[in-house]
Design a protein around this motif. Structure first.
Motif, short mmCIF file in Angstrom:
data_model
loop_
_atom_site.label_atom_id
_atom_site.label_comp_id
_atom_site.label_asym_id
_atom_site.label_seq_id
_atom_site.Cartn_x
_atom_site.Cartn_y
_atom_site.Cartn_z
N VAL A 90 0.83 -1.20 0.00
CA VAL A 90 0.00 0.00 0.00
C VAL A 90 0.87 1.25 0.00
O VAL A 90 2.02 1.22 0.40
CB VAL A 90 -0.94 0.05 1.23
CG1 VAL A 90 -1.82 -1.18 1.31
CG2 VAL A 90 -0.16 0.23 2.52
N SER A 91 0.28 2.34 -0.43
CA SER A 91 0.92 3.64 -0.28
C SER A 91 0.89 4.00 1.20
O SER A 91 -0.10 3.76 1.88
CB SER A 91 0.17 4.71 -1.07
OG SER A 91 0.22 4.43 -2.45
N ASP A 113 5.65 6.73 -6.18
CA ASP A 113 7.00 6.24 -6.45
C ASP A 113 6.90 4.89 -7.16
O ASP A 113 6.89 3.83 -6.51
CB ASP A 113 7.79 6.11 -5.15
CG ASP A 113 9.25 5.75 -5.36
OD1 ASP A 113 9.61 5.28 -6.46
OD2 ASP A 113 10.03 5.92 -4.41
N PRO A 114 6.81 4.89 -8.50
CA PRO A 114 6.62 3.65 -9.25
C PRO A 114 7.71 2.61 -9.01
O PRO A 114 7.44 1.42 -8.96
CB PRO A 114 6.61 4.09 -10.71
CG PRO A 114 6.36 5.55 -10.69
CD PRO A 114 6.84 6.07 -9.37
N ALA A 118 7.07 -1.09 -7.63
CA ALA A 118 7.50 -2.28 -8.38
C ALA A 118 8.38 -3.19 -7.54
O ALA A 118 8.23 -4.41 -7.55
CB ALA A 118 8.24 -1.85 -9.66
N GLU A 119 9.30 -2.61 -6.77
CA GLU A 119 10.17 -3.41 -5.90
C GLU A 119 9.37 -4.16 -4.84
O GLU A 119 9.63 -5.32 -4.55
CB GLU A 119 11.21 -2.52 -5.21
CG GLU A 119 12.43 -2.25 -6.06
CD GLU A 119 13.19 -3.52 -6.41
OE1 GLU A 119 13.45 -4.36 -5.53
OE2 GLU A 119 13.50 -3.69 -7.62
N ALA A 120 8.40 -3.49 -4.25
CA ALA A 120 7.58 -4.12 -3.22
C ALA A 120 6.73 -5.25 -3.79
O ALA A 120 6.49 -6.26 -3.12
CB ALA A 120 6.70 -3.08 -2.54
#
Length: 122
Positions: A90-91, A113-114, A118-120
Motif C-alpha cells: 500500500v501507499s 514512487d513507481p 515495483a520493488e515491493a
C-alpha cells in the motif's frame, strides 16, 4: 510508462475503470496496456462483484496492491485483504499505512514512487 508485469493475473478495482475514472490520462494508458497483454496474464473485471465471488478472487490472489496517491479514510479492499489473509502493498498514507504498519500485513511504499511500488510487488 510501460506496463509489463508477468506476475499479475488479476486486477480488482474499486469503482469502474471504464466509467468516469478512465478520463484520467494515466488510467487510460494503463487500461490500454492491459488490453495489449495476453489474456492469461491479466484479467480486468469491470463489473459489480458479489460477496461469493469476492472470496474466490481473494483466494486466487497472492497480493493486493493499493497504490493510492491520496487517502484519508478507510479502505474496504484493505479490510477484505485482512479478512482473507492476503498480503498487501500500500501507499504509506494515513490510516491505510498505519494499519499495515501496526498489523504487519504487508509493505508500505512512498506514494507516487513507481520504482518503490515495483520493488515491493516483486
Amino acid at each position: 510508462m510501460r506496463l509489463s508485469m508477468m506476475i499479475l493475473s488479476l486486477i480488482l478495482t474499486s469503482g469502474s475503470p471504464s466509467r468516469g475514472i478512465s478520463k484520467k490520462p494515466l488510467i487510460r494508458e494503463i487500461l490500454h496496456q492491459i488490453t495489449q497483454l495476453p489474456e492469461e496474464q491479466i484479467r480486468l473485471i469491470d463489473r459489480f462483484v458479489d460477496d461469493d465471488e469476492i472470496q474466490k478472487l481473494f483466494a486466487l490472489s497472492s497480493l493486493v496492491v493499493l497504490p493510492y496517491t491520496f487517502f484519508h479514510a478507510r479502505s474496504g479492499v484493505l479490510q477484505l485483504a485482512m479478512k482473507y489473509g492476503t498480503p498487501v502493498v500500500v501507499s504509506d498514507l494515513g490510516g491505510i499505512g498505519e494499519t499495515v504498519h501496526a498489523r504487519g500485513i504487508g509493505e508500505c511504499v512512498t506514494p507516487n514512487d513507481p520504482r518503490a511500488l515495483a520493488e515491493a510487488i516483486r
